[in-house]
Design a protein around this motif. Structure first.
Motif, PDB file in Angstrom:
ATOM      1  N   LEU A 170       0.875  -1.173   0.000  1.00 25.80           N
ATOM      2  CA  LEU A 170       0.000   0.000   0.000  1.00 25.80           C
ATOM      3  C   LEU A 170       0.912   1.223   0.000  1.00 25.80           C
ATOM      4  O   LEU A 170       2.121   1.085   0.036  1.00 25.80           O
ATOM      5  CB  LEU A 170      -0.864   0.020   1.271  1.00 25.80           C
ATOM      6  N   THR A 171       0.341   2.416   0.017  1.00 27.86           N
ATOM      7  CA  THR A 171       1.188   3.586   0.273  1.00 27.86           C
ATOM      8  C   THR A 171       0.862   4.086   1.674  1.00 27.86           C
ATOM      9  O   THR A 171      -0.207   3.793   2.212  1.00 27.86           O
ATOM     10  CB  THR A 171       0.933   4.736  -0.731  1.00 27.86           C
ATOM     11  N   ILE A 172       1.755   4.873   2.190  1.00 25.04           N
ATOM     12  CA  ILE A 172       1.585   5.367   3.563  1.00 25.04           C
ATOM     13  C   ILE A 172       0.422   6.364   3.675  1.00 25.04           C
ATOM     14  O   ILE A 172      -0.073   6.622   4.770  1.00 25.04           O
ATOM     15  CB  ILE A 172       2.913   5.968   4.094  1.00 25.04           C
ATOM     16  N   VAL A 173      -0.038   6.889   2.535  1.00 22.79           N
ATOM     17  CA  VAL A 173      -1.111   7.897   2.618  1.00 22.79           C
ATOM     18  C   VAL A 173      -2.512   7.296   2.476  1.00 22.79           C
ATOM     19  O   VAL A 173      -3.493   8.037   2.431  1.00 22.79           O
ATOM     20  CB  VAL A 173      -0.952   9.015   1.550  1.00 22.79           C
ATOM     21  N   GLU A 174      -2.612   5.969   2.412  1.00 23.69           N
ATOM     22  CA  GLU A 174      -3.937   5.385   2.133  1.00 23.69           C
ATOM     23  C   GLU A 174      -5.001   5.799   3.157  1.00 23.69           C
ATOM     24  O   GLU A 174      -4.707   5.999   4.342  1.00 23.69           O
ATOM     25  CB  GLU A 174      -3.859   3.844   2.122  1.00 23.69           C
ATOM     26  N   HIS A 175      -6.224   5.847   2.661  1.00 22.29           N
ATOM     27  CA  HIS A 175      -7.407   5.994   3.524  1.00 22.29           C
ATOM     28  C   HIS A 175      -7.606   4.668   4.266  1.00 22.29           C
ATOM     29  O   HIS A 175      -7.268   3.597   3.746  1.00 22.29           O
ATOM     30  CB  HIS A 175      -8.601   6.281   2.610  1.00 22.29           C
TER      31      HIS A 175
END
Ligand SMILES: Cc1ncc(COP(=O)(O)O)c(C=O)c1O
Length: 415
Positions: free
Chosen positions: A112-117
């Motif tokens: 995932l990316t660290i900014v995911e919702h």
């Protein structure tokens, strides 16, 4: 007042309101509201089990809605469009269907990316607890773009899925999802050279914040699945979209299965229906589907995404110039308008985001505050919480002026 603002009764019925929370949920134009009423008054009935005319009309509208949605995101086939309640349900539906179809084995990795919702984090964390997959996060760089070096570093043979937001709902950065697809293909070729059984990872895109703002073309991106949520682009709440490539969806076992999702049931076994019904158990949200159809028609009626981009450019640049004027108002995100959508997360001096939102509410200015369902990233930033003001097609420069006037007052009174 802009002509577009006049299309939105809620903005007329609440005199002086400055609505800057469209990214949480967008307001609905009369076009959508009137058609919902007309549908309920003229055509509403349950679909799939019809012989009579209003049920037939409801079914036609349901399918028409999916065809329009498919056209909007350039899906190959409307049967690849599955309706759910919102993005959160759509992502859960997909992730749990992947799990039920034995796509994952222990220690497989999900990137995932660290900014995911949270909608694109928590279902994976539940899988981690249940079947011991690994969940890892790709970093973002200082300019908030995706750190492709970190992606390359973390992308090993264990990666089974990449599930990545198209637009961050904190920094509002647009990620280069086409480049991610290219890297997935390159890695697949490399790993297949040493292991012919290597399976290409599944690429999922969270389109919750991209579809409302710009043209998303799933075939151009190349992803395997994408989910988004109708209420953020002016449909009623309660209708979400899961799109998947037909060959992926055909392979998947639906995680929920009853009602219209079933082809046949015996005492000891059952057979799921075909696509897309197998993913839509029970009576669907027919009114929501009609509202989605009308919202997409409304976007077409105002000249489509070109018009949205035109309004965006004008308002966003105006807002960015304002942000640049205040030392104490710190934007979380890049100022390069080519790489961002028209939403602004910010902190104001050392004043708590809830206090700012409360202060602005007294002036009838609606913004959002706190962690924006992206807690891991907020902690990573060491700020924990922020304010968020979002623009949409009905906003004007006057709205932006009012926001900054009130922010000045807040800094004076609360700072
Ligand atoms: C990036 C992103 N993903 C998912 C969601 C969840 O959308 P919904 O609440 O409609 O399920 C949101 C909502 O703000 C979002 O911004």
């Amino acid at each position: 007042m802009s002509d577009i603002k006049k299309d939105f009764p809620i903005l007329q019925n609440n005199k002086g309101i400055v609505y800057l929370d469209s990214t949480a949920t967008a307001q609905k134009p009369s076009y959508v509201i009137d058609w919902i009423k007309k549908f309920l008054e003229n055509d509403y009935s349950n679909i799939h089990r019809w012989a009579y005319s209003i049920a037939e009309r409801s079914e036609d509208l349901y399918v028409k809605s999916k065809k329009k949605m498919a056209e909007f995101i350039n899906a190959e086939n409307w049967r690849e469009i599955i309706y759910s309640h919102n993005s959160t349900y759509a992502s859960n539906l997909l992730i749990w269907s992947l799990r039920r179809s034995w796509i994952f084995k222990r220690w497989d990795k999900v990137l995932l990316t660290i900014v995911e919702h949270h909608a694109n984090i928590v279902p994976w964390l539940i899988l981690k607890e249940e079947i011991w997959i690994e969940v890892d996060y790709i970093k973002v760089k200082e300019d908030f773009s995706l750190d492709f070096e970190d992606l390359e570093k973390k992308f090993d043979e264990k990666v089974r899925t990449l599930s990545i937001t198209h637009v961050s709902n904190v920094t509002w950065e647009i990620f280069d999802v086409e480049k991610i697809w290219k890297i997935i293909n390159e890695k697949t070729e490399i790993f297949r050279n040493s292991n012919e059984n290597y399976k290409k990872p599944i690429f999922i895109v969270d389109g919750s914040q991209s579809v409302p703002s710009f043209k998303v073309d799933v075939q151009k991106i190349g992803c395997d699945a994408m989910f988004t949520t109708g209420h953020k682009f002016m449909a009623n709440s309660g209708i979400g979209v899961l799109w998947g490539k037909q060959d992926l969806l055909d392979k998947l076992e639906p995680v929920f299965s009853w009602g219209g999702a079933i082809a046949s049931v015996a005492k000891s076994c059952f057979k799921p229906a075909g696509l897309p019904d197998k993913f839509e158990p029970g009576t669907p949200n027919m009114t929501g589907a009609v509202s989605l159809l009308r919202a997409l028609e409304y976007i077409e009626n105002i000249w489509g995404y070109e018009k949205i981009q035109e309004i965006k450019k004008e308002l966003e640049n105006y807002a960015l110039e304002k942000f640049a004027k205040y030392d104490k108002i710190k934007l979380i995100g890049s100022t390069n308008s080519a790489n961002r959508v028209w939403v602004f997360s910010f902190t104001v001096d050392w004043i708590h985001s809830h206090d700012i939102a409360d202060y602005l509410a007294d002036y009838n200015i609606c913004i959002r505050a706190w962690q924006h369902c992206a807690e891991p990233f907020m902690w990573e930033l060491w700020i924990n919480h922020s304010c968020r003001a979002s623009l949409y097609i009905y906003n004007t420069k006057e709205d932006i002026d009012k926001l900054f006037e009130a922010l000045e007052g807040a800094m004076e009174e609360l700072g």
